[in-house]
Design an enzyme around this catalytic site. Sequence first.
Site, PDB file in Angstrom:
ATOM      1  N   GLU A  68       5.682  35.056 -11.347  1.00 20.89           N
ATOM      2  CA  GLU A  68       4.965  35.483 -12.241  1.00 20.89           C
ATOM      3  C   GLU A  68       5.736  36.731 -12.890  1.00 20.89           C
ATOM      4  O   GLU A  68       5.770  37.121 -13.866  1.00 20.89           O
ATOM      5  CB  GLU A  68       3.622  35.684 -12.169  1.00 20.89           C
ATOM      6  CG  GLU A  68       2.791  34.502 -12.129  1.00 20.89           C
ATOM      7  CD  GLU A  68       2.882  33.540 -13.308  1.00 20.89           C
ATOM      8  OE1 GLU A  68       3.035  33.974 -14.438  1.00 20.89           O
ATOM      9  OE2 GLU A  68       3.029  32.243 -13.217  1.00 20.89           O
ATOM     10  N   TYR A  86      -2.748  39.213 -17.289  1.00 17.22           N
ATOM     11  CA  TYR A  86      -2.157  37.930 -17.421  1.00 17.22           C
ATOM     12  C   TYR A  86      -1.592  37.596 -15.900  1.00 17.22           C
ATOM     13  O   TYR A  86      -1.923  36.259 -15.522  1.00 17.22           O
ATOM     14  CB  TYR A  86      -0.753  37.863 -18.105  1.00 17.22           C
ATOM     15  CG  TYR A  86      -0.183  36.523 -18.138  1.00 17.22           C
ATOM     16  CD1 TYR A  86      -0.361  35.589 -18.705  1.00 17.22           C
ATOM     17  CD2 TYR A  86       1.065  36.685 -17.189  1.00 17.22           C
ATOM     18  CE1 TYR A  86       0.202  34.177 -18.488  1.00 17.22           C
ATOM     19  CE2 TYR A  86       1.952  35.399 -16.931  1.00 17.22           C
ATOM     20  CZ  TYR A  86       1.192  34.339 -17.483  1.00 17.22           C
ATOM     21  OH  TYR A  86       1.974  33.161 -17.300  1.00 17.22           O
ATOM     22  N   ASP A 104      -0.523  33.838 -22.300  1.00 18.54           N
ATOM     23  CA  ASP A 104       0.786  34.495 -22.681  1.00 18.54           C
ATOM     24  C   ASP A 104       1.240  33.927 -24.165  1.00 18.54           C
ATOM     25  O   ASP A 104       0.629  33.389 -24.746  1.00 18.54           O
ATOM     26  CB  ASP A 104       1.835  33.836 -21.573  1.00 18.54           C
ATOM     27  CG  ASP A 104       2.128  32.398 -21.903  1.00 18.54           C
ATOM     28  OD1 ASP A 104       1.421  31.716 -22.433  1.00 18.54           O
ATOM     29  OD2 ASP A 104       3.051  32.104 -21.085  1.00 18.54           O
TER      30      ASP A 104
END
Length: 332
Positions: free
Chosen positions: A35, A117, A135
């Site tokens: 990520e 996020y 996102d």
Amino acid sequence: MPSNLHKALLTWYQHHKRKLPWRGESDAYRILLSEMLLQQTRVEQAIPYYQRFLQQFPNLETLAQASQEDVLKAWQGCGYYARARNLHKLAQQLVFAGQALPCSSVELLALPGIGPYTAAAVASMAFGEPVATVDGNVRRVLSRLFAWEKPSPKQVQETADTLMAQLVNRRGDRDTPGNWNQALMELGATVCTPKNPSCGACPVAPFCQGKNHPERYPAAQKRLQKSLEMVALVLQGPAGVHLELRQGPVLGGLWGVPMEEDPGALERLLARFGLDKAEPVGAVRHDFTHRKLNIQVYKAPYEAKENPRQRPLSRLDRKILKLVETKSLRLL
Ligand code: SF4
């Protein structure tokens, strides 16, 4: 409708998801690394970095024990080095306190470099927490599904949360929050793409209010890209070049050649090193997300000892040294 939408999307995801090295991963450290990489790096470019980084630092402990310079060297060329510095910092913070990565998005959010996020992505994929990840892909898919012209961040987040809550109420074996989040993002990355979305092959087309004019959603926003004029001074001698440790959020922690922003940049650089003049070499352009750099490159003889191969250098600095190399000495 949402229940059928969920089913259609998850079934499609089950059969059409791309094979990516972090797909199906349940190890929180590996998910966090993927990520962090994907925050600003495209999937194809991120894959080799992910694999090399894990070979060198297979877990939080090995990362915590590494030097910052080794971590930045492993990240070299990937850009946005604050990500690597934060990953290193959080590994040290947790390992030295005898802790593992926390399993809730709230606790993850408190760690260096982890925003809402990333916290939601790790918590939902590694620990099954029912939190929605939003996102750019998710924003685009939702704004087309619901025909929103200009979705506000609040509107998108609330809708994603509502869909997530409905999913949790009808959760089956494969309908995990992680899968739902990834399915929505995968749809945005491969089918509901920014340009020319494949509506004919889209599993949620029957529910989509924007499918007749997908290009309308979301309405384009102008991105302001500031242009900066800079001067770089390559100081070189028979034993090497002069490199400095950069500061600041973008390139901080990396090594590079002396550089200043115009006006008066060359004069300041010459004064800093007690030089009278420098020879112009050429120009380099480099784009960051919100900044465009135009760099005039100069060189001057200097007693310098650094070997650029042994330092973590930014892509920008390698471009500058490459330019000088092609015009004079071999530096890289
Ligand atoms: S039907 Fe088209 S616009 Fe709607 S979600 Fe699917 S790909 Fe996107």
